[in-house]
Enzyme design. Structure first.
Site, PDB file in Angstrom:
ATOM      1  CB  CYS A  24      62.163  -5.633  30.941  1.00 51.41           C
ATOM      2  SG  CYS A  24      60.944  -6.316  32.062  1.00 51.41           S
ATOM      3  CB  CYS A  68      53.111 -10.184  31.158  1.00 51.35           C
ATOM      4  SG  CYS A  68      53.420  -8.499  31.743  1.00 51.35           S
TER       5      CYS A  68
END
Length: 433
Positions: free
Chosen positions: A160, A354
Site C-alpha cells: 500500500c 485513490c
C-alpha cells in the site's frame, strides 16, 4: 435462521456488517467480533501524525453504532478460527459458532521482517494504525524543534504505497508552513521499480506526475530499494538494477523516519490449511468465497491477491477502498443468495480509485480494472483532490456513525470526479460485436 459473523471492524468489517444486516432476513443474526472498541478511519492517519487531526476526530465507538442497527458486537480478540467446526475461538477461550463467516481482519504488520523497523522496539514510525500515528505525532513534535534529515517510504514486500507518498508530501507541506523546510533533507525509499508504480504497474502517467511532484518538493528517491536494517538514526538500503542485482549500498542518516511494513495474515488465520496462502492471506474465488470452506468469505486487505507484475524487489498489490467496498457488496449479496438456496452470482469489480492528499494539493488515480490491461487509466491533480479527501472523510465517518448500508464510492467519488462518465465512455468505445 442463520448466524453471520464478521471478524474485524475496520474499513471492510463495519460496512460489511451494515450491508449484511440490510440484506439479511428478519430472523437472521449478524455479529461483529473486534479486538478494538473503536473504528478508526485509516486514510486520515497521516493527518494525525502531523497533528492536523486528533485521534477522536476519526474514531467511532463500535458497539453503540452497531447496536443502532440491531447488530451484536463482541469486543474481544479472536485467538483462532476453526473453519472445519464453524467456530471462532476468542482470547478468553470461549467459542462463537457461525453459519457464515466473513473474515475482514485487515493485515498483521510485519515489522519483524526488517531489523529495527517500526515503532515497537524499532527506530521508525508507522501510520498503519491510529495508535501508531499518535506515536508518530509525538515524535514529530520533537523533530520540528530540532529538525534534520527525513527518510520516508516503504520496505520490500509492502503493498500500500499511496500513504507513503501522501505522508512525504504532507510532511513537506507542514515543514513549509513552519518555514523550516530548508533544514530538512528528505529521501523517499521504495521497493517500487519506479516512482508512481504504486504496486499497480503505474496508472496513466503516475510516474511522470509523481516524479515532478517530488522534484518540485526537493524530495530525492531511491527505487528498487531493499531496506536491510535500521539503527537509531541510520537506515541501510541496498539499491538494485532492473535485473534485481545490487548496484549500490546506501547508509541514510535520519532524525525522523516513517517506513511502511509488508503485510501478512493475522495470527487467528495464519497457517490454516485450505484457508490461507503461505503469507496468511485468505484465498477466495471470484465470489469472495474460500474454496475449501464454502461458508467462509473474506474482504479487504486480508485476502490473497497476486502481484500485478514481477518486480526486481517484491511489491504487493494494494487493496483500495473502492475495491474493498465492491467486495463487501458482492459478499453480502452472495451470502443472501446462499441463504435463499441459490448459488452465489455477485463479483467484486476490483476497480481502483485513490485520492492521494499532498497536504495543500493532491492527486487522483483511477484504474478500471485495477489489474492491467484496463478500460480506464486516468489521473488528475490539484487542490480539489485535497478538498475531496476532506469531504470524503467527513462523509465516511457519518456513514459509520449512522450505520448506513449504502455504498459510497460510486455515489460520492465516482460521480464527483466524473469517473462514471469515463466508465460509460470506455464501454461505448468498445468495438461492437
Amino acid at each position: 435462521m442463520a448466524h453471520i459473523v464478521i471478524l474485524g471492524a475496520g474499513l471492510g468489517g463495519m460496512p460489511m456488517a451494515y450491508e449484511m444486516k440490510a440484506l439479511a432476513r428478519a430472523e437472521d443474526t449478524v455479529t461483529v467480533i473486534s479486538d478494538s472498541a473503536k473504528f478508526h478511519f485509516v486514510p486520515s492517519n497521516p493527518w494525525v501524525a502531523v497533528d492536523w487531526r486528533k485521534r477522536g476526530d476519526i474514531e467511532v465507538e463500535i458497539e453503540p453504532a452497531l447496536g443502532k442497527k440491531g447488530i451484536k458486537a463482541i469486543i474481544q480478540a479472536a485467538k483462532r478460527v476453526h473453519p472445519a467446526d464453524n467456530q471462532i475461538e476468542l482470547a478468553d477461550g470461549s467459542m462463537v459458532s457461525y453459519d457464515y463467516l466473513v473474515i475482514a481482519t485487515g493485515p498483521k504488520l510485519a515489522f519483524d521482517e526488517v531489523e529495527g523497523l517500526g515503532p515497537h522496539g524499532g527506530h521508525t514510525q508507522s501510520i498503519c494504525h491510529v495508535a501508531h500515528a499518535e506515536t508518530a505525532k509525538q515524535a514529530w513534535d520533537g523533530f520540528v524543534q530540532n529538525p534534520g534529515p527525513i527518510v520516508v517510504g516503504a520496505v520490500q514486500g509492502a503493498s500500500c504505497f499511496g500513504p507513503a507518498y501522501e505522508f512525504a508530501m504532507i510532511m513537506d507541506t507542514d515543514l513549509r508552513k513552519r518555514k523550516i523546510r530548508d533544514q530538512v533533507p528528505m529521501t523517499y525509499v521504495t521497493p517500487e521499480p519506479y516512482i508512481g508504480h504504486l504496486g499497480l504497474g503505474g496508472v496513466g502517467d503516475s510516474k511522470g506526475m509523481l516524479e515532478a511532484a517530488m522534484r518540485q518538493r526537493h524530495i530525492k528517491w531511491i527505487c528498487n530499494a531493499k531496506t536491510t536494517k535500521i539503527e537509531d538514526g541510520q537506515m541501510f538500503v541496498t539499491e538494485h538494477n532492473d535485473q534485481g542485482e545490487p548496484i549500490k549500498e546506501h547508509v541514510l542518516p535520519f532524525k525522523h523516519s516513517m517506513m511502511l511494513p509488508a503485510f501478512k495474515g493475522v495470527d487467528a488465520v495464519y497457517g490454516i490449511e485450505g484457508l490461507t496462502n503461505p503469507r496468511g492471506f485468505v484465498t477466495v474465488d471470484e465470489h469472495q468465497r474460500n474454496k475449501t470452506f464454502q461458508n467462509v468469505f473474506s474482504v479487504g486487505v486480508c485476502i490473497a491477491i497476486p502481484p500485478v507484475e514481477t518486480t526486481p524487489i517484491p511489491c504487493g498489490t494494494p487493496k483500495t477502498g473502492y475495491m474493498i467496498e465492491s467486495m463487501v457488496t458482492a459478499t453480502a449479496h452472495n451470502i443472501r443468495e446462499l441463504m435463499d438456496g441459490k448459488s452465489p452470482t455477485h463479483k467484486a469489480t476490483w476497480n481502483t480509485v485513490c485520492l492521494a492528499d499532498f497536504g495543500d494539493t493532491g492527486a487522483c488515480f483511477v484504474a478500471l480494472p485495477q489489474i492491467p490491461p484496463r478500460n480506464v487509466s486516468w489521473f488528475a491533480e490539484g487542490k480539489w483532490v485535497h478538498l475531496a479527501k476532506v469531504a470524503f472523510e467527513k462523509y465516511f465517518m457519518r456513514k459509520m456513525q449512522k450505520g448506513s448500508s449504502e455504498p459510497i464510492y460510486e455515489k460520492l467519488i465516482m460521480d464527483f470526479i466524473g469517473i462514471t462518465k469515463l466508465k460509460a465512455k470506455a464501454g461505448a468505445d468498445k468495438p461492437k460485436p
